[in-house]
Design a protein around this motif. Structure first.
Motif, mmCIF file in Angstrom:
data_model
loop_
_atom_site.group_PDB
_atom_site.id
_atom_site.type_symbol
_atom_site.label_atom_id
_atom_site.label_comp_id
_atom_site.label_asym_id
_atom_site.label_seq_id
_atom_site.Cartn_x
_atom_site.Cartn_y
_atom_site.Cartn_z
ATOM 1 N N VAL A 146 46.939 33.606 35.180
ATOM 2 C CA VAL A 146 46.195 34.725 35.742
ATOM 3 C C VAL A 146 46.868 36.017 35.302
ATOM 4 N N ASN A 147 46.040 36.945 34.840
ATOM 5 C CA ASN A 147 46.564 38.267 34.503
ATOM 6 C C ASN A 147 45.615 39.322 35.058
ATOM 7 N N ILE A 148 46.189 40.486 35.359
ATOM 8 C CA ILE A 148 45.415 41.622 35.852
ATOM 9 C C ILE A 148 45.530 42.712 34.791
ATOM 10 N N ASN A 149 44.359 43.185 34.347
ATOM 11 C CA ASN A 149 44.321 44.214 33.314
ATOM 12 C C ASN A 149 43.483 45.395 33.771
ATOM 13 N N ARG A 150 43.819 46.576 33.255
ATOM 14 C CA ARG A 150 42.971 47.745 33.460
ATOM 15 C C ARG A 150 41.748 47.617 32.561
ATOM 16 N N LEU A 151 40.784 48.482 32.719
ATOM 17 C CA LEU A 151 39.572 48.448 31.898
ATOM 18 C C LEU A 151 39.871 48.614 30.410
ATOM 19 N N ASP A 152 40.935 49.357 30.087
ATOM 20 C CA ASP A 152 41.284 49.546 28.680
ATOM 21 C C ASP A 152 42.100 48.382 28.115
ATOM 22 N N GLY A 153 42.302 47.328 28.915
ATOM 23 C CA GLY A 153 42.992 46.124 28.445
ATOM 24 C C GLY A 153 44.491 46.115 28.706
ATOM 25 N N LEU A 154 45.045 47.167 29.262
ATOM 26 C CA LEU A 154 46.481 47.231 29.538
ATOM 27 C C LEU A 154 46.846 46.228 30.634
ATOM 28 N N TYR A 155 47.869 45.417 30.384
ATOM 29 C CA TYR A 155 48.317 44.444 31.387
ATOM 30 C C TYR A 155 49.016 45.160 32.535
ATOM 31 N N VAL A 156 48.561 44.860 33.746
ATOM 32 C CA VAL A 156 49.152 45.425 34.954
ATOM 33 C C VAL A 156 50.078 44.402 35.597
ATOM 34 N N ASP A 157 49.673 43.128 35.568
ATOM 35 C CA ASP A 157 50.494 42.066 36.153
ATOM 36 C C ASP A 157 50.093 40.726 35.544
ATOM 37 N N ILE A 158 51.045 39.814 35.535
ATOM 38 C CA ILE A 158 50.797 38.441 35.093
ATOM 39 C C ILE A 158 51.503 37.503 36.053
ATOM 40 N N ASN A 159 51.093 36.226 36.061
ATOM 41 C CA ASN A 159 51.765 35.267 36.937
ATOM 42 C C ASN A 159 52.575 34.262 36.119
ATOM 43 N N GLU A 160 53.219 33.336 36.832
ATOM 44 C CA GLU A 160 54.049 32.323 36.177
ATOM 45 C C GLU A 160 53.218 31.405 35.293
ATOM 46 N N GLY A 161 51.976 31.129 35.691
ATOM 47 C CA GLY A 161 51.083 30.302 34.881
ATOM 48 C C GLY A 161 50.821 30.952 33.526
ATOM 49 N N PHE A 162 50.665 32.265 33.493
ATOM 50 C CA PHE A 162 50.474 32.999 32.238
ATOM 51 C C PHE A 162 51.702 32.838 31.352
#
Length: 182
Positions: A146-162
């Motif tokens: 799981v990853n969280i990205n802004r609309l422009d694709g910038l990674y905000v957060d990732i998890n251990e699974g990523f």
């Protein structure tokens, strides 16, 4: 939740009158006449659930300093009860806590409602923190990537699974786009 209030007021007669007024509304009240004593009382008494703090406590530390020391030791609402209405004082306490600022002699209704609002706000903050902690735990420990990205694709957060799936660490990814990490 316990409704034990610590009233910090250096003028004994005022403290007695305010304590009686607050007790009429079902709260338990303990008093301290100095900032140092208030800090000690909060440390020793886990049942204190709110502090009503005078800003100018005469000799010793100011109420703002006592409030900061209390918050360094425990998380609880602190409402400032003062005769100072100057912008400088309001700005000073806003940097410490935002649970309330009551002018002395505002009346019983205002004081009791401010106490109730401070308790309600504190409880809402507590529920939000608990919800955020649960979300973060579920997010971080999910075996799925799981990853969280802004609309422009910038990674905000990732998890251990990523990390397990891609081999990229948080430092490799956070603040970058997928194009930048290839």
């Amino acid at each position: 939740m316990s409704k034990k209030i610590l009233l910090v007021e250096d003028e004994a007669i005022l403290a007695m009158a305010e304590a009686q007024m607050i007790k009429k509304h079902g709260f338990e009240v303990v008093t301290a006449h100095k900032g140092e004593k208030a800090v000690t009382m909060v440390e020793k008494d886990p049942d204190i659930s709110l502090v009503l703090m005078d800003i100018d406590l005469g000799r010793g530390i100011y109420g703002t300093q006592a409030a900061q020391e209390i918050l360094n030791k425990r998380t609880l609402p602190i409402v400032f009860l003062t005769s100072h209405s100057e912008q400088e004082y309001v700005n000073r306490v806003k940097k410490i806590t935002n649970y309330g600022y009551i002018l002395k002699n505002s009346g019983e209704f205002v004081l009791i409602e401010a106490i109730n609002m401070a308790y309600n706000l504190f409880n809402a903050h507590k529920k939000t923190r608990e919800s955020e902690e649960k979300y973060k735990a579920a997010f971080m420990t999910s075996p799925d990537s799981v990853n969280i990205n802004r609309l422009d694709g910038l990674y905000v957060d990732i998890n251990e699974g990523f990390t397990a799936l891609t081999g990229f660490t948080r430092d490799d990814v956070i603040g970058k786009t997928s194009h930048e990490i290839d």
